[in-house]
Design an enzyme around this catalytic site. Sequence first.
Site, PDB file in Angstrom:
ATOM      1  N   LYS A  98       0.848  -1.194   0.000  1.00  0.00           N
ATOM      2  CA  LYS A  98       0.000   0.000   0.000  1.00  0.00           C
ATOM      3  C   LYS A  98       0.884   1.244   0.000  1.00  0.00           C
ATOM      4  CE  LYS A  98      -4.079  -1.922   2.133  1.00  0.00           C
ATOM      5  NZ  LYS A  98      -3.666  -3.289   1.803  1.00  0.00           N
ATOM      6  N   ASP A 132      -1.781  -1.998  -4.061  1.00  0.00           N
ATOM      7  CA  ASP A 132      -3.188  -2.103  -3.636  1.00  0.00           C
ATOM      8  C   ASP A 132      -3.855  -0.736  -3.782  1.00  0.00           C
ATOM      9  OD1 ASP A 132      -2.845  -4.723  -2.817  1.00  0.00           O
ATOM     10  OD2 ASP A 132      -2.725  -4.259  -0.680  1.00  0.00           O
ATOM     11  N   GLN A 161     -11.271  -0.351  -8.382  1.00  0.00           N
ATOM     12  CA  GLN A 161     -12.433  -0.755  -7.569  1.00  0.00           C
ATOM     13  C   GLN A 161     -13.735  -0.427  -8.304  1.00  0.00           C
ATOM     14  OE1 GLN A 161     -10.946   2.136  -4.975  1.00  0.00           O
ATOM     15  NE2 GLN A 161     -10.360   0.744  -3.329  1.00  0.00           N
ATOM     16  N   ARG A 182      -5.580  -5.764 -11.077  1.00  0.00           N
ATOM     17  CA  ARG A 182      -6.480  -6.556 -10.230  1.00  0.00           C
ATOM     18  C   ARG A 182      -7.791  -5.778 -10.141  1.00  0.00           C
ATOM     19  NH1 ARG A 182      -4.717  -6.197  -4.414  1.00  0.00           N
ATOM     20  NH2 ARG A 182      -2.948  -7.442  -5.078  1.00  0.00           N
TER      21      ARG A 182
HETATM   22  C1  LIG Z   1      -7.088 -10.847  -3.794  1.00  0.00           C
HETATM   23  C2  LIG Z   1      -7.873  -9.650  -3.352  1.00  0.00           C
HETATM   24  C3  LIG Z   1      -7.257  -8.407  -3.292  1.00  0.00           C
HETATM   25  C4  LIG Z   1      -7.977  -7.277  -2.915  1.00  0.00           C
HETATM   26  N1  LIG Z   1      -7.385  -6.036  -2.960  1.00  0.00           N
HETATM   27  C5  LIG Z   1      -8.126  -4.943  -2.681  1.00  0.00           C
HETATM   28  C6  LIG Z   1      -7.596  -3.622  -2.829  1.00  0.00           C
HETATM   29  O1  LIG Z   1      -6.434  -3.412  -3.222  1.00  0.00           O
HETATM   30  N2  LIG Z   1      -8.392  -2.568  -2.517  1.00  0.00           N
HETATM   31  C7  LIG Z   1      -9.694  -2.730  -2.098  1.00  0.00           C
HETATM   32  O2  LIG Z   1     -10.382  -1.747  -1.848  1.00  0.00           O
HETATM   33  N3  LIG Z   1     -10.199  -3.973  -1.935  1.00  0.00           N
HETATM   34  C8  LIG Z   1      -9.467  -5.056  -2.223  1.00  0.00           C
HETATM   35  N4  LIG Z   1     -10.023  -6.308  -2.064  1.00  0.00           N
HETATM   36  C9  LIG Z   1     -11.317  -6.459  -1.349  1.00  0.00           C
HETATM   37  C10 LIG Z   1     -12.496  -6.284  -2.294  1.00  0.00           C
HETATM   38  O3  LIG Z   1     -12.608  -4.960  -2.708  1.00  0.00           O
HETATM   39  C11 LIG Z   1     -13.785  -6.702  -1.587  1.00  0.00           C
HETATM   40  O4  LIG Z   1     -13.986  -5.870  -0.472  1.00  0.00           O
HETATM   41  C12 LIG Z   1     -13.835  -8.128  -1.129  1.00  0.00           C
HETATM   42  O5  LIG Z   1     -13.208  -8.990  -2.037  1.00  0.00           O
HETATM   43  C13 LIG Z   1     -15.284  -8.596  -0.955  1.00  0.00           C
HETATM   44  O6  LIG Z   1     -15.963  -8.556  -2.177  1.00  0.00           O
HETATM   45  P1  LIG Z   1     -16.276  -9.866  -3.047  1.00  0.00           P
HETATM   46  O7  LIG Z   1     -16.060  -9.503  -4.476  1.00  0.00           O
HETATM   47  O8  LIG Z   1     -15.449 -10.985  -2.572  1.00  0.00           O
HETATM   48  O9  LIG Z   1     -17.785 -10.137  -2.919  1.00  0.00           O
HETATM   49  P2  LIG Z   1     -18.895  -9.915  -1.775  1.00  0.00           P
HETATM   50  O10 LIG Z   1     -19.965  -9.158  -2.452  1.00  0.00           O
HETATM   51  O11 LIG Z   1     -18.328  -9.404  -0.498  1.00  0.00           O
HETATM   52  O12 LIG Z   1     -19.329 -11.389  -1.522  1.00  0.00           O
HETATM   53  C14 LIG Z   1     -20.014 -12.069  -2.544  1.00  0.00           C
HETATM   54  C15 LIG Z   1     -20.263 -13.480  -2.145  1.00  0.00           C
HETATM   55  O13 LIG Z   1     -19.026 -14.154  -1.941  1.00  0.00           O
HETATM   56  C16 LIG Z   1     -19.218 -15.145  -0.952  1.00  0.00           C
HETATM   57  N5  LIG Z   1     -18.319 -14.860   0.183  1.00  0.00           N
HETATM   58  C17 LIG Z   1     -17.727 -13.690   0.484  1.00  0.00           C
HETATM   59  N6  LIG Z   1     -16.971 -13.824   1.598  1.00  0.00           N
HETATM   60  C18 LIG Z   1     -17.108 -15.092   2.013  1.00  0.00           C
HETATM   61  C19 LIG Z   1     -16.629 -15.841   3.113  1.00  0.00           C
HETATM   62  N7  LIG Z   1     -15.830 -15.293   4.042  1.00  0.00           N
HETATM   63  N8  LIG Z   1     -16.984 -17.137   3.212  1.00  0.00           N
HETATM   64  C20 LIG Z   1     -17.805 -17.699   2.304  1.00  0.00           C
HETATM   65  N9  LIG Z   1     -18.315 -17.020   1.265  1.00  0.00           N
HETATM   66  C21 LIG Z   1     -17.988 -15.755   1.114  1.00  0.00           C
HETATM   67  C22 LIG Z   1     -20.651 -15.088  -0.522  1.00  0.00           C
HETATM   68  O14 LIG Z   1     -21.379 -15.960  -1.328  1.00  0.00           O
HETATM   69  C23 LIG Z   1     -21.012 -13.667  -0.849  1.00  0.00           C
HETATM   70  O15 LIG Z   1     -22.384 -13.467  -1.024  1.00  0.00           O
HETATM   71  C24 LIG Z   1      -9.324  -7.429  -2.503  1.00  0.00           C
HETATM   72  C25 LIG Z   1      -9.944  -8.682  -2.573  1.00  0.00           C
HETATM   73  C26 LIG Z   1      -9.249  -9.776  -3.010  1.00  0.00           C
HETATM   74  C27 LIG Z   1      -9.962 -11.078  -3.106  1.00  0.00           C
END
Ligand SMILES: Cc1cc2nc3c(=O)[nH]c(=O)nc-3n(C[C@H](O)[C@H](O)[C@H](O)COP(=O)(O)OP(=O)(O)OC[C@H]3O[C@@H](n4cnc5c(N)ncnc54)[C@H](O)[C@@H]3O)c2cc1C
Length: 305
Positions: A98, A132, A161, A182
Site C-alpha cells: 500500500k 493495492d 475498484q 487486479r
Molecule cells: C485478492 C484480493 C485483493 C484485494 N485487494 C483490494 C484492494 O487493493 N483494494 C480494495 O479496496 N479492496 C481489495 N479487495 C477487497 C475487495 O474490494 C472486496 O472488499 C472483497 O473482495 C469482498 O468482495 P467480493 O467480491 O469478494 O464479494 P462480496 O460481495 O463481499 O461477496 C459475494 C459473495 O461471496 C461469498 N463470500 C464472500 N466472503 C465469504 C466468506 N468469508 N466465506 C464464504 N463465502 C464468502 C458469498 O457468497 C457472498 O455473497 C481485494 C480482494 C481480493 C480477493
Amino acid sequence: MERILRNFFLFLSKNRFFTKLAKKYGLRFGAGKFVAGETVPDAVKTIKELNEKGMAVTIDHLGEFIDSESEAREAAEGCIKAIEAIADHQLDSQLSLKLTSMGLDISEDLVMENMRRILDVAEEKDVFVTIDMEDYERCEKTLEIFKKLREDYEHIGTVLQSYLYRTVDDIKELDKYHPNLRLVKGAYKESPKVAFPEKKDVDENLKKIIRIHLLNGNYTAVASHDDRMIEYTKSLVEEKDISKEQFEFQMLYGIRVERQEELVKEGYKMRVYVPYGNDWYGYFMRRLAERPANVAFVLKGVFGK
Ligand SMILES: Cc1cc2nc3c(=O)[nH]c(=O)nc-3n(C[C@H](O)[C@H](O)[C@H](O)COP(=O)(O)OP(=O)(O)OC[C@H]3O[C@@H](n4cnc5c(N)ncnc54)[C@H](O)[C@@H]3O)c2cc1C
C-alpha cells in the site's frame, strides 16, 4: 443490522490507537485465520503450502498508518526482504503493498524513492509488485504514481475498484500502459458522491470492467469471492476465446478455501492474497466488515479455547 456492523468495523479499522495496540500485542482474536503470521519466515511457510496445492500467491506486508519517513523506509525495507525471500526460496509469489505504508501521506518524493528501491530489486529478482488501492481520497494520487512508475518498470500493476464511478474512465485511460490490473469491488467506506451505494450497481460495474479490460487484451486478475463474478468471467473468456494465460482468479487467504481448490482443479490460475506482518489490525477489521458472520469466529477466539 448487517450495514450497521459493516460501518462499525470500517470505523474501527481506522482507529490509530487500536492499530498501535495491536502491533504491540501481536496476532489475536482469531486474526490468524486471515493473516499468515508476523514475520517473513511465517509467510514463506504459508506460501510453500499454497504453492504445493497448485496456487500462486501474492504476499502483502501489512502496514497502514505511517507517521514518519523512517517508518516508511522501514516498510520498504520489509518489502525488499520479502522479495528476496521469494527469490531465495524460488516461490511462486508476487508482492502487494500500500502506498500509505511507503509514505503517501508524507511526501510523494518519499514514496517514489521507496518504490524505486523496491522495484529495482523486484525487476532484478523477477518478482511482480501490485500497488493495492486504498480509499477514494488516495485513488488519484495512487494512479498518478502508478503511471509514472509504469514508464520505467515492467513488474508493476495496480488495482481498480468497481464501486467508484470514475473506474470505467480510469480503466480506459490506463489501457495505453497495457497494465496488469487486479479488479475488485472495493473495501472502504465511501460517500455516495463518489461510489455506487447499491451493491447491485457495484456488481454490474465489476462485470463491466472485467469485460473492458479482457477485451482490450490486458492481463486481468478477477479478485472476488463472488461466484457470479467467477462464472461471468468463465463464460466471457469461453465466448471470446480468451486464453487462460490472460487472466487469473484471486481470493484472500482463509476465505472460501474450498472454492479456491476447486478452481485449481478446473485448470484456472488461482492466486491467494496472503497478508503477514504485525500491522494486522486494519486489514482484519475490513474482513469482519465484509462478512459480519466472521464475528462469531472472532468471539470464539476471544472467549473460547
Ligand atoms: C485478492 C484480493 C485483493 C484485494 N485487494 C483490494 C484492494 O487493493 N483494494 C480494495 O479496496 N479492496 C481489495 N479487495 C477487497 C475487495 O474490494 C472486496 O472488499 C472483497 O473482495 C469482498 O468482495 P467480493 O467480491 O469478494 O464479494 P462480496 O460481495 O463481499 O461477496 C459475494 C459473495 O461471496 C461469498 N463470500 C464472500 N466472503 C465469504 C466468506 N468469508 N466465506 C464464504 N463465502 C464468502 C458469498 O457468497 C457472498 O455473497 C481485494 C480482494 C481480493 C480477493
